[in-house]
Design a protein around this motif. Structure first.
Motif, mmCIF file in Angstrom:
data_model
loop_
_atom_site.group_PDB
_atom_site.id
_atom_site.type_symbol
_atom_site.label_atom_id
_atom_site.label_comp_id
_atom_site.label_asym_id
_atom_site.label_seq_id
_atom_site.Cartn_x
_atom_site.Cartn_y
_atom_site.Cartn_z
ATOM 1 N N MET B 1 0.842 -1.203 0.000
ATOM 2 C CA MET B 1 0.000 0.000 0.000
ATOM 3 C C MET B 1 0.870 1.243 0.000
ATOM 4 S SD MET B 1 -2.901 1.186 2.688
ATOM 5 C CE MET B 1 -3.222 -0.440 3.324
ATOM 6 N N ASN B 2 0.580 2.175 -0.893
ATOM 7 C CA ASN B 2 1.402 3.378 -0.897
ATOM 8 C C ASN B 2 0.919 4.381 0.141
ATOM 9 O OD1 ASN B 2 -0.756 4.844 -1.958
ATOM 10 N ND2 ASN B 2 -0.188 4.320 -4.054
ATOM 11 N N ASN B 3 1.661 5.434 0.277
ATOM 12 C CA ASN B 3 1.368 6.410 1.327
ATOM 13 C C ASN B 3 0.026 7.107 1.144
ATOM 14 O OD1 ASN B 3 3.300 6.165 3.169
ATOM 15 N ND2 ASN B 3 4.641 7.796 2.362
ATOM 16 N N ASN B 7 -2.943 7.045 3.775
ATOM 17 C CA ASN B 7 -3.419 8.305 4.322
ATOM 18 C C ASN B 7 -4.920 8.461 4.105
ATOM 19 O OD1 ASN B 7 -3.072 10.807 5.552
ATOM 20 N ND2 ASN B 7 -3.062 11.823 3.549
ATOM 21 N N LEU B 8 -5.363 8.117 2.900
ATOM 22 C CA LEU B 8 -6.782 8.218 2.580
ATOM 23 C C LEU B 8 -7.596 7.307 3.500
ATOM 24 C CD1 LEU B 8 -8.847 9.426 0.437
ATOM 25 C CD2 LEU B 8 -8.714 7.192 -0.643
ATOM 26 N N GLU B 9 -7.112 6.106 3.680
ATOM 27 C CA GLU B 9 -7.827 5.151 4.518
ATOM 28 C C GLU B 9 -7.999 5.697 5.931
ATOM 29 O OE1 GLU B 9 -6.016 1.330 4.689
ATOM 30 O OE2 GLU B 9 -7.746 0.413 5.676
ATOM 31 N N HIS B 52 -9.056 4.465 -4.712
ATOM 32 C CA HIS B 52 -8.507 5.734 -4.222
ATOM 33 C C HIS B 52 -7.869 6.552 -5.324
ATOM 34 C CE1 HIS B 52 -4.261 4.432 -4.281
ATOM 35 N NE2 HIS B 52 -4.775 3.245 -4.039
ATOM 36 N N GLU B 53 -7.396 5.881 -6.369
ATOM 37 C CA GLU B 53 -6.731 6.664 -7.431
ATOM 38 C C GLU B 53 -7.745 7.488 -8.236
ATOM 39 O OE1 GLU B 53 -8.085 2.977 -9.223
ATOM 40 O OE2 GLU B 53 -6.943 3.386 -7.412
ATOM 41 N N GLN B 54 -9.047 7.159 -8.056
ATOM 42 C CA GLN B 54 -10.075 7.966 -8.744
ATOM 43 C C GLN B 54 -10.338 9.278 -8.027
ATOM 44 O OE1 GLN B 54 -13.590 5.612 -9.149
ATOM 45 N NE2 GLN B 54 -12.570 4.063 -10.404
ATOM 46 N N PHE B 55 -9.905 9.342 -6.803
ATOM 47 C CA PHE B 55 -10.156 10.573 -6.060
ATOM 48 C C PHE B 55 -9.116 11.607 -6.419
ATOM 49 C CE2 PHE B 55 -9.361 13.053 -2.081
ATOM 50 C CZ PHE B 55 -10.483 13.849 -2.200
ATOM 51 N N MET B 63 -13.178 15.135 -0.328
ATOM 52 C CA MET B 63 -13.210 13.706 -0.049
ATOM 53 C C MET B 63 -14.545 13.292 0.568
ATOM 54 S SD MET B 63 -11.212 11.426 2.595
ATOM 55 C CE MET B 63 -12.522 11.999 3.638
ATOM 56 N N VAL B 64 -15.057 14.123 1.480
ATOM 57 C CA VAL B 64 -16.350 13.809 2.100
ATOM 58 C C VAL B 64 -17.441 13.797 1.026
ATOM 59 C CG1 VAL B 64 -18.038 14.473 3.838
ATOM 60 C CG2 VAL B 64 -15.619 14.803 4.284
ATOM 61 N N ALA B 65 -17.396 14.774 0.135
ATOM 62 C CA ALA B 65 -18.387 14.827 -0.945
ATOM 63 C C ALA B 65 -18.293 13.566 -1.807
ATOM 64 C CB ALA B 65 -18.157 16.072 -1.800
#
Lengths: 146, 188
Positions: B1-3, B7-9, B52-55, B63-65
């Motif tokens: 898992m990359n940073n 971080n997103l998680e 996550h790469e789609q964000f 991110m909340v949206a």
């Protein structure tokens, strides 16, 4: 000893009965203040412990309202959907077919009431309808008076 | 898992209980027994993690949206799934109507989430704190509070639903509120 003090269970039941009345009054418009609650139950005044518990409850409820108010603001399409309001005659924009919703709800003024909800302002408008920020009208004026 | 994913998680996890409360409130109360909002949120966070790469956003508000959009989509799917299921099993009319009503509502919700510019949650910290604290309450207290405040049920309706007396429900609400206050004040 003829002096009889109510047991803890009896006290709890008396308090809870008063709280049921409080919640019901809140549902039908406005929660009673502390003084109104005591005026309705003068027998409680002689029991400082019970009065203290009522004060504590009102504090707890007030704090909860303050916190949950923030959540209400993000919950923009909330709807009251209990079984009991199935045959409620009040028009509810979220029950209308989607295509009708924008048309009928398109020009509502702030302050308009829908069931328990009061429209605050328009947030967004799109092909599927108009979204309003709302507040819960039954929370207005429901804070304890202290 | 990359940073970035890690971080997103981490950030996404902070919103779990908030999303559960939000999804639950969108749900018609007659469908609550058939569909668990926390399952849909679990699936939503999993998808957010996998995709996550789609964000593309840079801010937490974006991110909340993004999360809310995925959640609204998943809720709509879950309710449509109920409709298919119900068609085979039984045709209880009130449930059919509730499903119909709920999917119309979810479509509306989804449309909102898609058209709304991302914005900071109103009083973000308070909202997340309340959601997290509610999640830690004993089951019956939380259920009573959610039905009372999230769904606007009366004490009598909650009492019938939970098979308890009205005074017992008032007691649950009272104890739930007390516990919330103690924990909210403590963490302030």
């Amino acid at each position: 000893m003829v002096d009889r003090t109510p047991s803890a269970d009896e006290e709890e039941d008396t308090l809870n009965q008063v709280l049921v009345e409080y919640f019901d009054a809140r549902d039908s418009g406005r929660g009673p203040t502390r003084d109104e609650m005591l005026a309705m139950h003068p027998e409680l005044i002689g029991d400082p412990d019970l009065v203290g518990q009522i004060d504590e409850f009102l504090n707890d409820q007030q704090l909860f309202d303050r916190f949950s108010d923030a959540l209400e603001m993000t919950n923009i399409v909330a709807e009251r959907d209990t079984a009991s309001c199935q045959d409620n005659a009040t028009p509810d924009p979220s029950r209308l077919p989607v295509a009708d919703r924008g048309r009928r709800a398109g020009n509502l003024k702030p302050g308009t009431l829908f069931g328990d909800y009061e429209l605050v302002e328009e947030i967004a408008r799109g092909g599927m309808g108009v979204v309003y920020k709302h507040g819960r009208s039954n929370l207005i004026g429901s804070s304890p008076s202290r | 898992m990359n940073n970035a994913a890690e971080n997103l998680e981490h950030v996404v996890e902070r919103y779990r209980q908030y999303l559960v409360l939000l999804a639950d409130r969108q749900l018609n109360s007659r469908l609550r027994g058939k569909l668990d909002a926390s399952d849909v949120v679990q699936q939503t966070l999993l998808e957010a993690h996998q995709n996550h790469e789609q964000f593309r956003g840079a801010h937490e508000a974006e991110m909340v949206a993004w999360l809310r959009k995925i959640l609204a989509n998943n809720m709509l799917d879950a309710i449509r799934g109920l409709r298919r299921e119900k068609r085979d099993v039984d045709r209880e009319q009130s449930i059919e109507a509730a499903i119909e009503q709920s999917s119309v509502r979810m479509e509306g919700w989804l449309a909102v989430e898609q058209s709304r510019p991302s914005q900071q949650l109103a009083r973000q910290e308070e909202t997340l704190q309340l959601a997290d604290t509610m999640a830690g309450l004993p089951e019956a207290q939380r259920e009573a509070l959610i039905l009372k405040n999230g769904h606007g049920w009366t004490v009598t309706e909650i009492a019938q639903h939970m098979g308890r007396s009205s005074t017992a429900v008032a007691g649950l609400l009272k104890r739930g509120l007390k516990q919330l206050r103690q924990q909210l004040i403590e963490s302030e």
